[in-house]
Design a protein around this motif. Structure first.
Motif, PDB file in Angstrom:
ATOM      1  N   LYS A   1      -2.991  -3.434  -4.635  1.00  0.00           N
ATOM      2  CA  LYS A   1      -3.904  -3.411  -5.771  1.00  0.00           C
ATOM      3  C   LYS A   1      -3.155  -3.094  -7.055  1.00  0.00           C
ATOM      4  CE  LYS A   1      -8.262  -1.400  -7.363  1.00  0.00           C
ATOM      5  NZ  LYS A   1      -9.368  -0.472  -7.042  1.00  0.00           N
TER       6      LYS A   1
ATOM      7  N   TYR B   1      -0.096 -13.410  -0.121  1.00  0.00           N
ATOM      8  CA  TYR B   1      -1.209 -12.578  -0.585  1.00  0.00           C
ATOM      9  C   TYR B   1      -2.549 -13.058  -0.031  1.00  0.00           C
ATOM     10  CZ  TYR B   1       2.377 -11.140  -3.893  1.00  0.00           C
ATOM     11  OH  TYR B   1       3.527 -10.680  -4.445  1.00  0.00           O
TER      12      TYR B   1
ATOM     13  N   ILE C   1      -4.064  -8.502  -8.387  1.00  0.00           N
ATOM     14  CA  ILE C   1      -4.616  -8.142  -7.080  1.00  0.00           C
ATOM     15  C   ILE C   1      -5.569  -6.958  -7.247  1.00  0.00           C
ATOM     16  CG2 ILE C   1      -4.082  -7.413  -4.726  1.00  0.00           C
ATOM     17  CD1 ILE C   1      -3.215 -10.236  -5.350  1.00  0.00           C
ATOM     18  N   ASP C   2      -6.768  -7.072  -6.656  1.00  0.00           N
ATOM     19  CA  ASP C   2      -7.809  -6.063  -6.864  1.00  0.00           C
ATOM     20  C   ASP C   2      -8.252  -5.398  -5.565  1.00  0.00           C
ATOM     21  OD1 ASP C   2      -9.504  -4.695  -8.700  1.00  0.00           O
ATOM     22  OD2 ASP C   2     -11.201  -5.881  -8.002  1.00  0.00           O
ATOM     23  N   SER C   3      -7.474  -5.591  -4.480  1.00  0.00           N
ATOM     24  CA  SER C   3      -7.867  -4.976  -3.207  1.00  0.00           C
ATOM     25  C   SER C   3      -6.630  -4.737  -2.364  1.00  0.00           C
ATOM     26  CB  SER C   3      -8.850  -5.884  -2.449  1.00  0.00           C
ATOM     27  OG  SER C   3      -8.214  -7.095  -2.068  1.00  0.00           O
ATOM     28  N   GLY C   4      -6.753  -3.849  -1.371  1.00  0.00           N
ATOM     29  CA  GLY C   4      -5.666  -3.587  -0.442  1.00  0.00           C
ATOM     30  C   GLY C   4      -4.550  -2.741  -1.026  1.00  0.00           C
TER      31      GLY C   4
ATOM     32  N   ASN D   1      -6.450 -11.384  -0.016  1.00  0.00           N
ATOM     33  CA  ASN D   1      -6.638 -10.363  -1.056  1.00  0.00           C
ATOM     34  C   ASN D   1      -7.554 -10.900  -2.157  1.00  0.00           C
ATOM     35  OD1 ASN D   1      -4.855  -7.998  -0.393  1.00  0.00           O
ATOM     36  ND2 ASN D   1      -3.338  -9.632  -0.294  1.00  0.00           N
ATOM     37  N   GLU D   2      -8.407 -10.013  -2.661  1.00  0.00           N
ATOM     38  CA  GLU D   2      -9.230 -10.344  -3.812  1.00  0.00           C
ATOM     39  C   GLU D   2      -8.463 -10.023  -5.086  1.00  0.00           C
ATOM     40  OE1 GLU D   2     -12.958  -8.385  -3.557  1.00  0.00           O
ATOM     41  OE2 GLU D   2     -13.473  -9.232  -1.594  1.00  0.00           O
ATOM     42  N   GLY D   3      -8.780 -10.747  -6.156  1.00  0.00           N
ATOM     43  CA  GLY D   3      -8.076 -10.528  -7.409  1.00  0.00           C
ATOM     44  C   GLY D   3      -8.933 -10.894  -8.604  1.00  0.00           C
TER      45      GLY D   3
END
Length: 352
Positions: free
Chosen positions: A336, A309, A330-333, A312-314
């Protein structure tokens, strides 16, 4: 001005007299200072990277207050380079282009991090061996459950010499069919039966082929899942990312920066970061071994720095202090919304 020149001349003469009385003491002092400044520049500027000794020396002598080499115990830069290798301070090697040196970092914190990285690499290799054994077992089970189809050979008998022999070459037919050239009334029901039998055989072959295809598909799914798991657990020996918050762990910069937090502004050659101190605004250039990640409070944003991962932002959901791990969302891509559990502290860091 004349008075100042006179005083400086007398001071210079006094230094020359003191040096003439005990020249070895002054040479040892200058040699030690030259060595310390040279190694400090090598460590801060290049870290543990392999670099040409002339590059380091030219940068060293560009400072106005440097110690000249002719005031030290070494006559040439080559002698000094060989001495560094003999003393175990640097790794040195000679090439057609000249001498190269590589600083040996003996900081306990650096050694601990290197041992931790080696332990993780060994663990990754063990996981790969387990995956390979599992795939091998699946293939062996598939081969054991598969029955080899053997062809059945029959003799071709002709009861009447006037009969014509015909062969059904359609796909799925496994036997030859002999038909009599008698009247149409006799051939009609026999032909119908043969067609029905061929259709049944074709349907049975098609259904068996579908079942085999399902088996193959399930095995392929298992392998794909293993590959996805392997990708998820894959790791790299570098983890720096821009705009993350880090903590300085080296003591060589003094108490002013030790255990203080900074923001990574630039990543150079994967292993070096230009950081900006949060409290003072000072900018420093440090190797990743002198930094560690920062875990924020639950609900704050983090960046995944290693594993499948990575990048990726989370959102930090919870922390497991006993296992030194955390759970993030996970908060992006494209991933998400996915919930990732048991991710290690060093694999995530707070976003600035």
């Amino acid at each position: 001005n004349g008075f100042k020149c006179h005083c400086m001349s007398e001071s210079h003469q006094r230094q020359l007299l003191l040096a003439s009385e005990n020249p070895q003491q002054f040479m040892d002092y200058f040699s030690e200072e030259f060595r310390n400044d040279f190694l400090e520049l090598l460590r801060r500027r290049f870290g543990t990277k392999r670099v040409h000794n002339n590059i380091v020396y030219n940068e060293y002598i560009s400072h106005r207050e440097h110690i000249h080499m002719n005031a030290t115990q070494w006559e040439t830069l080559t002698d000094f380079t060989k001495w560094l290798g003999r003393e175990g301070l640097c790794k040195v090697d000679e090439t057609p282009k000249g001498w190269y040196i590589q600083y040996i970092d003996r900081d306990p914190e650096t050694i601990r991090r290197q041992q931790e990285q080696e332990r993780k690499k060994k663990q990754d290799l063990d996981d790969e061996e387990k995956t390979a054994k599992f795939i091998e077992q699946q293939v062996r089970r598939g081969l054991e459950g598969k029955e080899l189809e053997k062809p059945v050979y029959t003799e071709l008998n002709r009861e009447n010499e006037e009969e014509k022999v015909t062969f059904n070459l359609n796909k799925g037919a496994s036997t030859s069919i002999a038909a009599s050239s008698k009247t149409s009334s006799v051939l009609g029901p026999n032909a119908l039966k043969m067609v029905e039998g061929a259709v049944k055989r074709k349907e049975s072959t098609h259904s068996s082929g579908q079942s085999k295809e399902k088996k193959k598909k399930s095995a392929l799914d298992e392998i794909m899942e293993l590959e996805e798991e392997k990708k998820r657990t894959s790791r790299r020996d570098y983890w720096l990312q821009p705009e993350i918050v880090v903590k300085i762990v080296t003591k060589k910069l003094g108490e002013k920066y030790h255990k203080k937090k900074a923001v990574v502004k630039e990543v150079i050659d994967k292993y070096t970061a230009v950081v900006k101190m949060i409290d003072s605004g000072d900018k420093l250039k440090l190797d990743q071994t002198h930094l560690e990640t920062v875990i924020p409070a639950p609900g704050k944003k983090v960046m995944v720095l290693n594993g499948g991962y990575r990048g990726n932002e989370g959102i930090l959901e919870s922390i497991n202090e006993k296992r030194f791990s955390a759970t993030i969302i996970i908060d992006s891509g494209p991933l998400k919304g996915r919930r990732v559990e048991d991710i290690q502290y060093e694999d995530i860091s707070k976003l600035a």
